[in-house]
Design an enzyme around this catalytic site. Structure first.
Site, PDB file in Angstrom:
ATOM      1  CE  LYS A  22      25.370 -19.573  15.424  1.00 47.70           C
ATOM      2  NZ  LYS A  22      26.147 -18.965  16.517  1.00 47.70           N
ATOM      3  NE  ARG A  93      30.287 -13.886  23.276  1.00 48.91           N
ATOM      4  CZ  ARG A  93      30.942 -13.069  24.061  1.00 48.91           C
ATOM      5  NH1 ARG A  93      31.975 -12.416  23.615  1.00 48.91           N
ATOM      6  NH2 ARG A  93      30.559 -12.892  25.287  1.00 48.91           N
ATOM      7  CB  CYS A 117      27.494 -11.409  16.044  1.00 49.31           C
ATOM      8  SG  CYS A 117      27.152 -12.605  14.764  1.00 49.31           S
ATOM      9  CB  ILE A 124      32.922 -13.898  29.622  1.00 50.67           C
ATOM     10  CG1 ILE A 124      34.348 -13.410  29.901  1.00 50.67           C
ATOM     11  CG2 ILE A 124      32.676 -14.005  28.142  1.00 50.67           C
ATOM     12  CD1 ILE A 124      35.363 -14.523  29.645  1.00 50.67           C
ATOM     13  CB  ILE A 327      18.986 -10.404  24.473  1.00 53.91           C
ATOM     14  CG1 ILE A 327      17.692 -11.227  24.616  1.00 53.91           C
ATOM     15  CG2 ILE A 327      20.219 -11.182  24.942  1.00 53.91           C
ATOM     16  CD1 ILE A 327      17.469 -11.850  25.967  1.00 53.91           C
TER      17      ILE A 327
HETATM   18  C1  EPZ Z   1      24.192 -17.010  22.828  1.00 50.84           C
HETATM   19  O1  EPZ Z   1      25.170 -16.000  23.033  1.00 50.84           O
HETATM   20  C2  EPZ Z   1      24.124 -17.239  21.349  1.00 50.84           C
HETATM   21  N1  EPZ Z   1      25.430 -17.633  20.871  1.00 50.84           N
HETATM   22  C3  EPZ Z   1      23.647 -15.976  20.641  1.00 50.84           C
HETATM   23  O2  EPZ Z   1      23.434 -16.305  19.297  1.00 50.84           O
HETATM   24  C4  EPZ Z   1      22.319 -15.505  21.237  1.00 50.84           C
HETATM   25  O3  EPZ Z   1      21.982 -14.256  20.694  1.00 50.84           O
HETATM   26  C5  EPZ Z   1      22.417 -15.405  22.748  1.00 50.84           C
HETATM   27  O4  EPZ Z   1      22.907 -16.636  23.324  1.00 50.84           O
HETATM   28  C6  EPZ Z   1      21.077 -15.105  23.410  1.00 50.84           C
HETATM   29  O5  EPZ Z   1      20.151 -16.111  23.100  1.00 50.84           O
HETATM   30  C7  EPZ Z   1      25.868 -18.877  21.067  1.00 50.84           C
HETATM   31  O6  EPZ Z   1      25.188 -19.721  21.627  1.00 50.84           O
HETATM   32  C8  EPZ Z   1      27.200 -19.211  20.535  1.00 50.84           C
HETATM   33  P1  EPZ Z   1      24.187 -14.701  26.579  1.00 50.84           P
HETATM   34  P2  EPZ Z   1      25.759 -15.744  24.467  1.00 50.84           P
HETATM   35  O7  EPZ Z   1      25.334 -15.015  27.454  1.00 50.84           O
HETATM   36  O8  EPZ Z   1      25.786 -17.019  25.217  1.00 50.84           O
HETATM   37  C9  EPZ Z   1      24.724 -10.604  29.054  1.00 50.84           C
HETATM   38  C10 EPZ Z   1      23.593 -16.115  16.984  1.00 50.84           C
HETATM   39  O9  EPZ Z   1      23.182 -15.249  16.193  1.00 50.84           O
HETATM   40  N2  EPZ Z   1      25.863 -11.295  29.707  1.00 50.84           N
HETATM   41  O10 EPZ Z   1      22.918 -15.447  26.763  1.00 50.84           O
HETATM   42  O11 EPZ Z   1      27.038 -15.001  24.307  1.00 50.84           O
HETATM   43  C11 EPZ Z   1      25.007 -10.283  27.599  1.00 50.84           C
HETATM   44  O12 EPZ Z   1      25.731  -9.091  27.460  1.00 50.84           O
HETATM   45  C12 EPZ Z   1      24.248 -15.713  18.282  1.00 50.84           C
HETATM   46  O13 EPZ Z   1      23.520 -17.334  16.770  1.00 50.84           O
HETATM   47  C13 EPZ Z   1      26.518 -10.694  30.761  1.00 50.84           C
HETATM   48  O14 EPZ Z   1      26.186  -9.591  31.188  1.00 50.84           O
HETATM   49  O15 EPZ Z   1      24.659 -14.799  25.067  1.00 50.84           O
HETATM   50  C14 EPZ Z   1      23.623 -10.246  27.011  1.00 50.84           C
HETATM   51  O16 EPZ Z   1      23.049  -8.991  27.245  1.00 50.84           O
HETATM   52  C15 EPZ Z   1      24.457 -14.233  18.390  1.00 50.84           C
HETATM   53  N3  EPZ Z   1      27.568 -11.370  31.348  1.00 50.84           N
HETATM   54  C16 EPZ Z   1      22.847 -11.276  27.842  1.00 50.84           C
HETATM   55  O17 EPZ Z   1      23.615 -11.486  29.031  1.00 50.84           O
HETATM   56  C17 EPZ Z   1      27.965 -12.594  30.938  1.00 50.84           C
HETATM   57  O18 EPZ Z   1      28.906 -13.156  31.518  1.00 50.84           O
HETATM   58  C18 EPZ Z   1      22.652 -12.636  27.160  1.00 50.84           C
HETATM   59  O19 EPZ Z   1      23.897 -13.141  26.695  1.00 50.84           O
HETATM   60  C19 EPZ Z   1      27.288 -13.206  29.859  1.00 50.84           C
HETATM   61  C20 EPZ Z   1      26.236 -12.527  29.268  1.00 50.84           C
END
Ligand code: EPZ
Length: 427
Positions: A22, A93, A117, A124, A327
């Site tokens: 996915k 998302r 979710c 972002i 995370i």
């Molecule tokens: C991806 O989300 C996945 N979603 C998530 O999977 C997964 O949990 C996550 O990566 C971590 O592995 C998709 O790929 C669509 P991140 P993403 O940016 O990219 C912080 C599932 O169940 N952060 O790696 O949104 C954030 O708050 C889903 O399949 C910032 O602070 O996650 C978090 O604490 C749920 N600023 C951490 O980084 C930003 O600009 C990691 O988020 C971006 C993120």
């Protein structure tokens, strides 16, 4: 609306085919915009997030032809819009990947603040930081994010936090920018490497994906290609938990065992037997479940998306387990559902302490989000008696044919339509 009715207590035995990833698919589909041509994408999972991505592409002006359930031909030559409609962007998302792809090709992109979710704050800022480093400006008005650039040129980004989404979005925006982009402190998940491979197949020049520095030499144009998406690590991990929690014996096909290593290691430590083959993996459990300490971390650490599934499993371990979420701020919302099944779990902030119990009891359950929903299904499969899982729409965002796949493994699970009047009474 639908719910799942599950009569648990039976070991799951047999073979299951794992679908495409996915979290790779939802980035690779927007990336086809950069080709400005025809791409044939294989091994797409048949899930609602993929259908929403295809619908967005189609609304933007792409021509889409379904070749089979998992293969689509996408022609992005005549895309004539750079604005993703509100309704579709809010459905998932990953609609934010359209920002990077549209910015990269057209110098402008607009999406609504993304949905997905509810795992706590999901900023972002790191995506926008990368776009800014490439020369773009952004604005947020009435819940719409708009990014635009007269001219994109290579830049240097040191991410403040390791982010899957920001890493992929920066790659999408940088492949057609003039000059060299260096991205540091990037995510290293298998889907990052998959996106890089796809971009390179289209003619991009991306190096270092899978390490913590990615270097991108901008190219003048990209072209269409044929590409097959990697198998889904988390779907595979979920079926591994299904075997572990039901004392079953499942062989997973179409997996990359290397991608499964962080999960395999923990399941072995919990008392499961795991055999690895070229593109298959067999997992079984006969003895008792041992308790674990685990902390979720960016790849190659233990994946956060497996955390609810492992917590469900550890409710049945012989002893005390400690699960730390590294995370997301709010990824234990589902714990109350497990407690209703008789689990003994205390949550303090990011840490759950799980005292194993000898059995889980059936209960009416809610899928509070995608992976929590899968965890409810696994817990219900282990509980002797009939449970119901509501709000399955979350589960179907990320698991293709989950009911049918579990039935093939011998599970007693079925989808039941909830009459509309029952839904409105319950709200
Ligand atoms: C991806 O989300 C996945 N979603 C998530 O999977 C997964 O949990 C996550 O990566 C971590 O592995 C998709 O790929 C669509 P991140 P993403 O940016 O990219 C912080 C599932 O169940 N952060 O790696 O949104 C954030 O708050 C889903 O399949 C910032 O602070 O996650 C978090 O604490 C749920 N600023 C951490 O980084 C930003 O600009 C990691 O988020 C971006 C993120």
């Amino acid at each position: 609306m639908e719910k799942y009715v599950i009569r648990g207590g039976k070991p799951l035995v047999g073979d299951v085919n794992i679908g495409g990833a996915k979290n790779a698919a939802v980035a690779i589909l927007p990336a086809t915009i950069l080709a400005g041509g025809k791409c044939l994408i294989e091994n797409l999972p048949c899930i609602s997030d993929v259908m929403a991505s295809l619908q967005i592409l189609s609304e933007l002006g792409a021509n889409i032809r379904m070749v089979s359930r998992s293969t689509y031909e996408i022609d992005t030559t005549h895309i004539d819009s750079t604005e993703v409609s509100n309704e579709l962007s809010r459905q998932m998302r990953a609609s934010y990947y359209f920002l990077g792809a549209l910015l990269g090709r057209f110098g402008s992109g607009q999406v609504a603040m993304p949905g997905g979710c509810n795992l706590g704050p999901r900023p972002i800022d790191q995506h926008l930081k990368a776009f800014t480093a490439l020369g773009a400006q952004d604005s947020v008005e009435y819940g719409q994010i708009h990014v635009r650039a007269e001219h994109l040129s290579g830049g240097h980004v040191f991410f403040d936090t390791v982010s899957v989404g920001a890493t992929m979005n920066a790659m999408l925006a940088a492949v057609l920018a003039e000059g060299t982009t260096v991205l540091e402190n990037v995510a290293r998940e298998p889907h990052i490497v998959d996106l890089a491979n796809f971009l390179n197949m289209m003619g991009a020049d991306v190096h270092g994906a899978g390490t913590d520095v990615i270097k991108i030499h901008g190219v003048k144009s990209l072209h269409g290609c044929n590409y097959s998406i990697i198998p889904d690590q988390i779907e595979a991990g979920s079926y591994m938990v299904a075997a572990a929690i039901t004392k079953g014996d499942i062989t997973l096909h179409n997996v990359i065992p290397k991608h499964m290593e962080p999960i395999t290691a923990k399941l072995r430590a919990a008392g499961c037997t795991v055999e690895e083959f070229d593109d298959a993996l067999r997992i079984s459990r006969t003895g008792e479940l041992r308790p674990l300490k685990l902390k979720t971390m960016p790849h190659p650490g233990f994946p956060t998306d497996m955390q609810p599934l492992m917590t469900a499993l550890l409710t049945l371990a012989n002893g005390t387990s400690i699960v730390t979420e590294g995370i997301w701020e709010n990824r234990f919302r589902y714990v109350d559902e497990l407690i209703r099944m008789g689990a003994n779990i205390q949550v303090d902030g990011q840490v759950a302490v799980i005292e194993g119990v000898s059995a889980l009891h059936p209960a009416p359950l809610r899928a509070t989000d995608l992976r929590a929903g899968a965890a409810m299904v696994m817990a219900a499969l282990a509980a002797d008696g009939t449970s119901e899982v509501d709000e399955t729409i979350h589960i179907e965002r990320g698991y293709e044919n989950i009911v049918e796949k579990l039935q093939l493994l011998g599970a007693d699970i079925r989808r039941v339509e909830i009459p509309a009047n029952a839904v409105s009474r319950a709200m």
